[in-house]
Design a protein around this motif. Structure first.
Motif, PDB file in Angstrom:
ATOM      1  N   LEU A  36       0.833  -1.198   0.000  1.00  0.00           N
ATOM      2  CA  LEU A  36       0.000   0.000   0.000  1.00  0.00           C
ATOM      3  C   LEU A  36       0.869   1.250   0.000  1.00  0.00           C
ATOM      4  O   LEU A  36       0.646   2.173  -0.795  1.00  0.00           O
ATOM      5  CB  LEU A  36      -0.939  -0.012   1.202  1.00  0.00           C
ATOM      6  N   HIS A  37       1.867   1.282   0.862  1.00  0.00           N
ATOM      7  CA  HIS A  37       2.739   2.466   0.938  1.00  0.00           C
ATOM      8  C   HIS A  37       3.522   2.669  -0.358  1.00  0.00           C
ATOM      9  O   HIS A  37       3.689   3.809  -0.818  1.00  0.00           O
ATOM     10  CB  HIS A  37       3.683   2.338   2.125  1.00  0.00           C
ATOM     11  N   LEU A  38       3.976   1.594  -0.963  1.00  0.00           N
ATOM     12  CA  LEU A  38       4.711   1.707  -2.225  1.00  0.00           C
ATOM     13  C   LEU A  38       3.805   2.236  -3.332  1.00  0.00           C
ATOM     14  O   LEU A  38       4.220   3.078  -4.144  1.00  0.00           O
ATOM     15  CB  LEU A  38       5.294   0.356  -2.615  1.00  0.00           C
TER      16      LEU A  38
ATOM     17  N   ASP B 122     -10.579  12.126  -6.434  1.00  0.00           N
ATOM     18  CA  ASP B 122      -9.345  11.622  -5.829  1.00  0.00           C
ATOM     19  C   ASP B 122      -9.203  10.119  -6.060  1.00  0.00           C
ATOM     20  O   ASP B 122     -10.167   9.423  -6.395  1.00  0.00           O
ATOM     21  CB  ASP B 122      -9.343  11.881  -4.320  1.00  0.00           C
ATOM     22  N   ILE B 123      -7.999   9.626  -5.846  1.00  0.00           N
ATOM     23  CA  ILE B 123      -7.753   8.188  -5.810  1.00  0.00           C
ATOM     24  C   ILE B 123      -7.793   7.744  -4.352  1.00  0.00           C
ATOM     25  O   ILE B 123      -7.096   8.301  -3.512  1.00  0.00           O
ATOM     26  CB  ILE B 123      -6.392   7.829  -6.427  1.00  0.00           C
ATOM     27  N   VAL B 124      -8.619   6.774  -4.056  1.00  0.00           N
ATOM     28  CA  VAL B 124      -8.692   6.211  -2.707  1.00  0.00           C
ATOM     29  C   VAL B 124      -7.962   4.876  -2.716  1.00  0.00           C
ATOM     30  O   VAL B 124      -8.270   3.983  -3.514  1.00  0.00           O
ATOM     31  CB  VAL B 124     -10.148   6.000  -2.252  1.00  0.00           C
ATOM     32  N   VAL B 125      -6.961   4.743  -1.838  1.00  0.00           N
ATOM     33  CA  VAL B 125      -6.239   3.483  -1.668  1.00  0.00           C
ATOM     34  C   VAL B 125      -6.534   2.994  -0.255  1.00  0.00           C
ATOM     35  O   VAL B 125      -6.185   3.655   0.723  1.00  0.00           O
ATOM     36  CB  VAL B 125      -4.724   3.646  -1.879  1.00  0.00           C
TER      37      VAL B 125
ATOM     38  N   PHE C 254     -10.243  -7.950  -9.928  1.00  0.00           N
ATOM     39  CA  PHE C 254      -9.145  -8.451  -9.101  1.00  0.00           C
ATOM     40  C   PHE C 254      -7.835  -8.580  -9.863  1.00  0.00           C
ATOM     41  O   PHE C 254      -7.800  -9.024 -11.012  1.00  0.00           O
ATOM     42  CB  PHE C 254      -9.492  -9.826  -8.535  1.00  0.00           C
ATOM     43  N   LEU C 255      -6.754  -8.210  -9.173  1.00  0.00           N
ATOM     44  CA  LEU C 255      -5.401  -8.584  -9.558  1.00  0.00           C
ATOM     45  C   LEU C 255      -4.883  -9.496  -8.456  1.00  0.00           C
ATOM     46  O   LEU C 255      -4.728  -9.058  -7.313  1.00  0.00           O
ATOM     47  CB  LEU C 255      -4.498  -7.354  -9.689  1.00  0.00           C
ATOM     48  N   VAL C 256      -4.665 -10.761  -8.785  1.00  0.00           N
ATOM     49  CA  VAL C 256      -4.148 -11.717  -7.798  1.00  0.00           C
ATOM     50  C   VAL C 256      -2.637 -11.800  -7.959  1.00  0.00           C
ATOM     51  O   VAL C 256      -2.127 -12.096  -9.043  1.00  0.00           O
ATOM     52  CB  VAL C 256      -4.784 -13.104  -7.982  1.00  0.00           C
ATOM     53  N   VAL C 257      -1.932 -11.539  -6.869  1.00  0.00           N
ATOM     54  CA  VAL C 257      -0.469 -11.480  -6.889  1.00  0.00           C
ATOM     55  C   VAL C 257       0.086 -12.497  -5.901  1.00  0.00           C
ATOM     56  O   VAL C 257      -0.430 -12.647  -4.789  1.00  0.00           O
ATOM     57  CB  VAL C 257       0.024 -10.068  -6.500  1.00  0.00           C
ATOM     58  N   ASP C 258       1.139 -13.186  -6.295  1.00  0.00           N
ATOM     59  CA  ASP C 258       1.826 -14.108  -5.399  1.00  0.00           C
ATOM     60  C   ASP C 258       2.614 -13.291  -4.380  1.00  0.00           C
ATOM     61  O   ASP C 258       3.660 -12.716  -4.702  1.00  0.00           O
ATOM     62  CB  ASP C 258       2.754 -15.021  -6.201  1.00  0.00           C
ATOM     63  N   ALA C 259       2.125 -13.248  -3.158  1.00  0.00           N
ATOM     64  CA  ALA C 259       2.743 -12.412  -2.134  1.00  0.00           C
ATOM     65  C   ALA C 259       4.057 -12.976  -1.615  1.00  0.00           C
ATOM     66  O   ALA C 259       4.742 -12.308  -0.837  1.00  0.00           O
ATOM     67  CB  ALA C 259       1.771 -12.217  -0.966  1.00  0.00           C
ATOM     68  N   ALA C 260       4.423 -14.172  -2.056  1.00  0.00           N
ATOM     69  CA  ALA C 260       5.712 -14.741  -1.656  1.00  0.00           C
ATOM     70  C   ALA C 260       6.838 -14.250  -2.551  1.00  0.00           C
ATOM     71  O   ALA C 260       8.003 -14.553  -2.292  1.00  0.00           O
ATOM     72  CB  ALA C 260       5.645 -16.267  -1.703  1.00  0.00           C
ATOM     73  N   GLY C 261       6.507 -13.480  -3.577  1.00  0.00           N
ATOM     74  CA  GLY C 261       7.500 -13.013  -4.523  1.00  0.00           C
ATOM     75  C   GLY C 261       8.293 -11.821  -4.034  1.00  0.00           C
ATOM     76  O   GLY C 261       8.147 -11.364  -2.889  1.00  0.00           O
ATOM     77  N   ASP C 262       9.124 -11.309  -4.925  1.00  0.00           N
ATOM     78  CA  ASP C 262       9.974 -10.158  -4.614  1.00  0.00           C
ATOM     79  C   ASP C 262       9.129  -8.902  -4.414  1.00  0.00           C
ATOM     80  O   ASP C 262       8.222  -8.622  -5.209  1.00  0.00           O
ATOM     81  CB  ASP C 262      10.964  -9.936  -5.760  1.00  0.00           C
ATOM     82  N   ILE C 263       9.414  -8.140  -3.371  1.00  0.00           N
ATOM     83  CA  ILE C 263       8.603  -6.969  -3.024  1.00  0.00           C
ATOM     84  C   ILE C 263       8.582  -5.961  -4.167  1.00  0.00           C
ATOM     85  O   ILE C 263       7.525  -5.418  -4.515  1.00  0.00           O
ATOM     86  CB  ILE C 263       9.149  -6.314  -1.731  1.00  0.00           C
ATOM     87  N   THR C 264       9.733  -5.703  -4.763  1.00  0.00           N
ATOM     88  CA  THR C 264       9.804  -4.715  -5.846  1.00  0.00           C
ATOM     89  C   THR C 264       9.033  -5.187  -7.065  1.00  0.00           C
ATOM     90  O   THR C 264       8.324  -4.398  -7.711  1.00  0.00           O
ATOM     91  CB  THR C 264      11.271  -4.449  -6.219  1.00  0.00           C
ATOM     92  N   GLU C 265       9.135  -6.462  -7.398  1.00  0.00           N
ATOM     93  CA  GLU C 265       8.410  -6.999  -8.549  1.00  0.00           C
ATOM     94  C   GLU C 265       6.901  -6.957  -8.316  1.00  0.00           C
ATOM     95  O   GLU C 265       6.128  -6.663  -9.235  1.00  0.00           O
ATOM     96  CB  GLU C 265       8.872  -8.424  -8.839  1.00  0.00           C
ATOM     97  N   ILE C 266       6.484  -7.246  -7.098  1.00  0.00           N
ATOM     98  CA  ILE C 266       5.060  -7.162  -6.765  1.00  0.00           C
ATOM     99  C   ILE C 266       4.563  -5.728  -6.923  1.00  0.00           C
ATOM    100  O   ILE C 266       3.511  -5.475  -7.506  1.00  0.00           O
ATOM    101  CB  ILE C 266       4.813  -7.659  -5.327  1.00  0.00           C
ATOM    102  N   ALA C 267       5.336  -4.779  -6.414  1.00  0.00           N
ATOM    103  CA  ALA C 267       4.952  -3.372  -6.500  1.00  0.00           C
ATOM    104  C   ALA C 267       4.825  -2.928  -7.954  1.00  0.00           C
ATOM    105  O   ALA C 267       3.912  -2.172  -8.305  1.00  0.00           O
ATOM    106  CB  ALA C 267       5.974  -2.501  -5.768  1.00  0.00           C
ATOM    107  N   THR C 268       5.718  -3.395  -8.795  1.00  0.00           N
ATOM    108  CA  THR C 268       5.663  -3.043 -10.213  1.00  0.00           C
ATOM    109  C   THR C 268       4.408  -3.602 -10.865  1.00  0.00           C
ATOM    110  O   THR C 268       3.734  -2.915 -11.649  1.00  0.00           O
ATOM    111  CB  THR C 268       6.905  -3.585 -10.945  1.00  0.00           C
ATOM    112  N   GLU C 269       4.081  -4.833 -10.553  1.00  0.00           N
ATOM    113  CA  GLU C 269       2.876  -5.457 -11.108  1.00  0.00           C
ATOM    114  C   GLU C 269       1.615  -4.696 -10.693  1.00  0.00           C
ATOM    115  O   GLU C 269       0.721  -4.459 -11.501  1.00  0.00           O
ATOM    116  CB  GLU C 269       2.796  -6.914 -10.656  1.00  0.00           C
ATOM    117  N   ILE C 270       1.570  -4.294  -9.438  1.00  0.00           N
ATOM    118  CA  ILE C 270       0.419  -3.540  -8.951  1.00  0.00           C
ATOM    119  C   ILE C 270       0.346  -2.176  -9.624  1.00  0.00           C
ATOM    120  O   ILE C 270      -0.718  -1.736 -10.075  1.00  0.00           O
ATOM    121  CB  ILE C 270       0.494  -3.383  -7.416  1.00  0.00           C
ATOM    122  N   ARG C 271       1.466  -1.508  -9.700  1.00  0.00           N
ATOM    123  CA  ARG C 271       1.508  -0.178 -10.309  1.00  0.00           C
ATOM    124  C   ARG C 271       1.068  -0.217 -11.775  1.00  0.00           C
ATOM    125  O   ARG C 271       0.321   0.655 -12.231  1.00  0.00           O
ATOM    126  CB  ARG C 271       2.917   0.392 -10.192  1.00  0.00           C
TER     127      ARG C 271
END
Length: 209
Positions: free
Chosen positions: A20-22, A89-92, A181-198
């Motif tokens: 969320l913060h990223l 606004d964007i609500v996160v 929905f975007l389903v993400v493997d939360a066991a993955g690399d934090i930076t790669e997850i953030a990129t996928e979400i972004r």
């Protein structure tokens, strides 16, 4: 409404707070006005309800628990989320309707449809534009929690079977609504997850529904 409503969901220890913060940082750096909030606890009333529902000592009837979450949600959407979306606004947001469906509907075995209907009534049917589901095996989530804290709330302290039902309910809902929905493997690399979400959020910003 002209704004964009993004929610982050997942089991305990999945890394929602980090992601969320990223995401918020990247959106603000791009010049967007972002409202960051959570459930329960996104309002003054919500903070009081959060303390009751997550940290109250002693037993709580599962239906009472579900109703407290719904009460928090009704007030939160009416006073924080909907006005922000109407402004453009964007609500996160950390957790929303899908959490209740998973934790109270499946975890507490109250029935996913019944709990979902309660939340939809409380919010006048408001659903997110994007829901990021950080999927993680409950055992891995417990390991993360054990290394990060010494105090658990009422839901975090539940046994493995409870959290397995929660995970299954999340994945079932995601399968029913793949466009949201975007389903993400939360066991993955934090930076790669953030990129996928972004990248997913950027698509919705560029091509709103």
């Amino acid at each position: 409404m002209p704004g964009l409503f993004i929610t982050l969901e997942g089991g305990d220890g999945a890394g929602k707070t980090t992601q969320l913060h990223l995401l918020v940082t990247s959106l603000e750096e791009a010049g967007h006005t972002v409202v960051v909030t959570r459930e329960p606890g996104g309002t003054e009333l919500g903070l009081e309800l959060r303390e009751i529902v997550l940290h109250r000592r002693g037993d709580m009837d599962p239906r009472a628990e579900a109703l407290i979450y719904a009460a928090d949600r009704a007030h939160h959407i009416a006073t924080v989320v909907r006005p922000a979306l109407e402004r453009g606004d964007i609500v996160v947001q950390d957790r929303y309707i899908d959490s209740s469906e998973a934790y109270q509907g499946a975890g507490r075995v109250l029935g996913a449809d019944e709990v979902r209907d309660l939340s939809l009534w409380a919010t006048h049917g408001l659903l997110p534009d994007v829901t990021v589901l950080l999927d993680l095996d409950p055992a891995a989530g417990r390991t993360r929690l054990d290394s990060a804290r010494t105090r658990y709330d009422r839901l975090e302290a539940e046994k493995h079977d409870f959290h397995s039902r929660v995970r299954d309910a999340y994945l079932e809902r995601a399968a029913k609504e793949p466009a949201r929905f975007l389903v993400v493997d939360a066991a993955g690399d934090i930076t790669e997850i953030a990129t996928e979400i972004r990248e997913c959020v950027q698509i919705h910003l560029t091509h709103p529904a």
